[in-house]
Design an enzyme around this catalytic site. Sequence first.
Site, PDB file in Angstrom:
ATOM      1  N   ASN A 154      -6.109  -3.033   6.367  1.00 44.16           N
ATOM      2  CA  ASN A 154      -6.450  -3.214   7.781  1.00 44.16           C
ATOM      3  C   ASN A 154      -7.803  -2.632   8.136  1.00 44.16           C
ATOM      4  O   ASN A 154      -8.443  -3.063   9.085  1.00 44.16           O
ATOM      5  CB  ASN A 154      -5.356  -2.628   8.675  1.00 44.16           C
TER       6      ASN A 154
ATOM      7  N   GLU B 176       0.866  -1.187   0.000  1.00 41.90           N
ATOM      8  CA  GLU B 176       0.000   0.000   0.000  1.00 41.90           C
ATOM      9  C   GLU B 176       0.902   1.237   0.000  1.00 41.90           C
ATOM     10  O   GLU B 176       1.813   1.340   0.823  1.00 41.90           O
ATOM     11  CB  GLU B 176      -0.889   0.015   1.244  1.00 41.90           C
TER      12      GLU B 176
HETATM   13  N1  CAA Z   1      10.028 -17.030   2.499  1.00 40.18           N
HETATM   14  C1  CAA Z   1      10.036 -17.961   1.537  1.00 40.18           C
HETATM   15  N2  CAA Z   1       9.148 -18.964   1.477  1.00 40.18           N
HETATM   16  C2  CAA Z   1       8.226 -19.033   2.466  1.00 40.18           C
HETATM   17  C3  CAA Z   1       8.163 -18.098   3.509  1.00 40.18           C
HETATM   18  C4  CAA Z   1       9.119 -17.051   3.506  1.00 40.18           C
HETATM   19  N3  CAA Z   1       9.139 -16.108   4.447  1.00 40.18           N
HETATM   20  N4  CAA Z   1       7.117 -18.421   4.330  1.00 40.18           N
HETATM   21  C5  CAA Z   1       6.548 -19.542   3.822  1.00 40.18           C
HETATM   22  N5  CAA Z   1       7.207 -19.907   2.701  1.00 40.18           N
HETATM   23  C6  CAA Z   1       6.924 -21.027   1.828  1.00 40.18           C
HETATM   24  C7  CAA Z   1       6.765 -22.324   2.585  1.00 40.18           C
HETATM   25  O1  CAA Z   1       8.023 -22.924   2.810  1.00 40.18           O
HETATM   26  C8  CAA Z   1       5.922 -23.151   1.646  1.00 40.18           C
HETATM   27  O2  CAA Z   1       6.737 -23.736   0.668  1.00 40.18           O
HETATM   28  P1  CAA Z   1       6.345 -25.160  -0.010  1.00 40.18           P
HETATM   29  O3  CAA Z   1       5.122 -24.860  -0.833  1.00 40.18           O
HETATM   30  O4  CAA Z   1       7.545 -25.491  -0.808  1.00 40.18           O
HETATM   31  O5  CAA Z   1       6.092 -26.072   1.145  1.00 40.18           O
HETATM   32  C9  CAA Z   1       5.052 -22.121   0.956  1.00 40.18           C
HETATM   33  O6  CAA Z   1       5.661 -20.841   1.206  1.00 40.18           O
HETATM   34  C10 CAA Z   1       3.663 -22.120   1.458  1.00 40.18           C
HETATM   35  O7  CAA Z   1       3.697 -22.052   2.867  1.00 40.18           O
HETATM   36  P2  CAA Z   1       2.909 -23.026   3.806  1.00 40.18           P
HETATM   37  O8  CAA Z   1       2.759 -24.381   3.182  1.00 40.18           O
HETATM   38  O9  CAA Z   1       3.549 -22.924   5.160  1.00 40.18           O
HETATM   39  O10 CAA Z   1       1.494 -22.380   4.005  1.00 40.18           O
HETATM   40  P3  CAA Z   1       0.446 -21.736   2.997  1.00 40.18           P
HETATM   41  O11 CAA Z   1       0.291 -22.504   1.747  1.00 40.18           O
HETATM   42  O12 CAA Z   1      -0.736 -21.472   3.855  1.00 40.18           O
HETATM   43  O13 CAA Z   1       1.069 -20.333   2.574  1.00 40.18           O
HETATM   44  C11 CAA Z   1       0.957 -18.064   3.295  1.00 40.18           C
HETATM   45  C12 CAA Z   1       1.541 -19.452   3.531  1.00 40.18           C
HETATM   46  C13 CAA Z   1       1.481 -17.487   1.983  1.00 40.18           C
HETATM   47  C14 CAA Z   1       1.456 -17.226   4.463  1.00 40.18           C
HETATM   48  C15 CAA Z   1      -0.605 -18.168   3.208  1.00 40.18           C
HETATM   49  O14 CAA Z   1      -1.101 -18.922   4.252  1.00 40.18           O
HETATM   50  C16 CAA Z   1      -1.262 -16.806   3.252  1.00 40.18           C
HETATM   51  O15 CAA Z   1      -1.327 -16.126   2.256  1.00 40.18           O
HETATM   52  N6  CAA Z   1      -1.791 -16.466   4.442  1.00 40.18           N
HETATM   53  C17 CAA Z   1      -2.409 -15.174   4.682  1.00 40.18           C
HETATM   54  C18 CAA Z   1      -1.335 -14.210   5.133  1.00 40.18           C
HETATM   55  C19 CAA Z   1      -1.873 -12.845   5.346  1.00 40.18           C
HETATM   56  O16 CAA Z   1      -3.058 -12.583   5.348  1.00 40.18           O
HETATM   57  N7  CAA Z   1      -0.935 -11.936   5.557  1.00 40.18           N
HETATM   58  C20 CAA Z   1      -1.281 -10.559   5.834  1.00 40.18           C
HETATM   59  C21 CAA Z   1      -1.259 -10.371   7.300  1.00 40.18           C
HETATM   60  S1  CAA Z   1      -1.801  -8.777   7.730  1.00 40.18           S
HETATM   61  C22 CAA Z   1      -0.430  -7.840   7.590  1.00 40.18           C
HETATM   62  O17 CAA Z   1       0.660  -8.260   7.344  1.00 40.18           O
HETATM   63  C23 CAA Z   1      -0.659  -6.391   7.744  1.00 40.18           C
HETATM   64  C24 CAA Z   1      -0.710  -5.836   9.051  1.00 40.18           C
HETATM   65  O18 CAA Z   1      -0.563  -4.622   9.135  1.00 40.18           O
HETATM   66  C25 CAA Z   1      -0.971  -6.593  10.304  1.00 40.18           C
END
Ligand code: CAA
Length: 295
Positions: free
Chosen positions: A193, A155
């Site tokens: 948010n 953003e």
């Molecule tokens: N760097 C590189 N790779 C990463 C990683 C990182 N930091 N974190 C996870 N991965 C990889 C994992 O190793 C995994 O790889 P494989 O497919 O090879 O196993 C892959 O990404 C997918 O991870 P997971 O299998 O653990 O889990 P997932 O399929 O659920 O994906 C996610 C993880 C992308 C986080 C997904 O769950 C997602 O999009 N979740 C929602 C996150 C979200 O809403 N974030 C915003 C939060 S709010 C915010 O940030 C703002 C604020 O102001 C509070």
Amino acid sequence: MTVEAIRKVGVLGCGLMGAGIAQVAATAGYPTVVKEVGEEFLKKGMAGIEKSLAKFVEKGTLTIEQRSETLARLKGTTKFEDLADCDIVIEAITENLQTKRETFAAIDGIVKPTSIFASNTSSLVITEMMTATKRVDRFIGMHFFNPVPLMKLVEIVGTITTSSDVLDLTMKFGASLGKVPIRTSDRSGFIVNRLLVPYLLDAIRALEEGVGSVEDIDKGMKLGCGYPMGPFTLLDFVGLETTYYIANIMYEEFREKRFAPPPLLKRLVLAGHHGRKTGRGFYDHQDPANPKPLF
Ligand code: CAA
């Protein structure tokens, strides 16, 4: 493709967000310097970056050479002076207005006057940080999402004094990091948010009212709506103390009930149950691969 006007990137803070931002800047080809208050924090942040880059190599989205080049472009420091020649400095330190104002005031006299200052705050008012500096036309919000290396959005927050050149350049810079930039104005919570926080708080209210269990509410949103994580999994991922903090700031700004933190959230935060990072929140994370719902 890097943006020509940005030759060097500075990042303040090497926590989860700062490390992620430094990682994507260096991966995109920018010489990047990341500043922390102490060596221990730097070490921890850098270890996180190496782990994340290793995952990308494992997946084949980054070559071993690209990983080495990325790491060679990254420099950690504990001195503000090392940010002096950066063309943009992105702040991702602790979410405390006074600390942020003091930090921006300190670097304002050190970093070249043409440099852009950006804050990654998720809920504080950009205008309130900007007034700690003399570069009110070159001050902007750049809000990234956790985990930064994976989440596609940034953003871009303009204030009433941000120049249109700085806005345009920051939009291009955001895109050059491999992110999709969206424009928003300086109102607490910005776009994401503003919508996400009331949703998360409502999930807690639904739990308090007995509408469903943690597991069933999570399943509902994951399987019924295709969300990648249910609200309680996401709350534990973001951190309950972070959500509580953001909700309070938004409540103060808008004075609307939907932003008010529910009592259960407050109790969990007071008890130190902050989610994944403390091992306990709405789930027990003792076995991270198999979290157990607690409500
Ligand atoms: N760097 C590189 N790779 C990463 C990683 C990182 N930091 N974190 C996870 N991965 C990889 C994992 O190793 C995994 O790889 P494989 O497919 O090879 O196993 C892959 O990404 C997918 O991870 P997971 O299998 O653990 O889990 P997932 O399929 O659920 O994906 C996610 C993880 C992308 C986080 C997904 O769950 C997602 O999009 N979740 C929602 C996150 C979200 O809403 N974030 C915003 C939060 S709010 C915010 O940030 C703002 C604020 O102001 C509070």
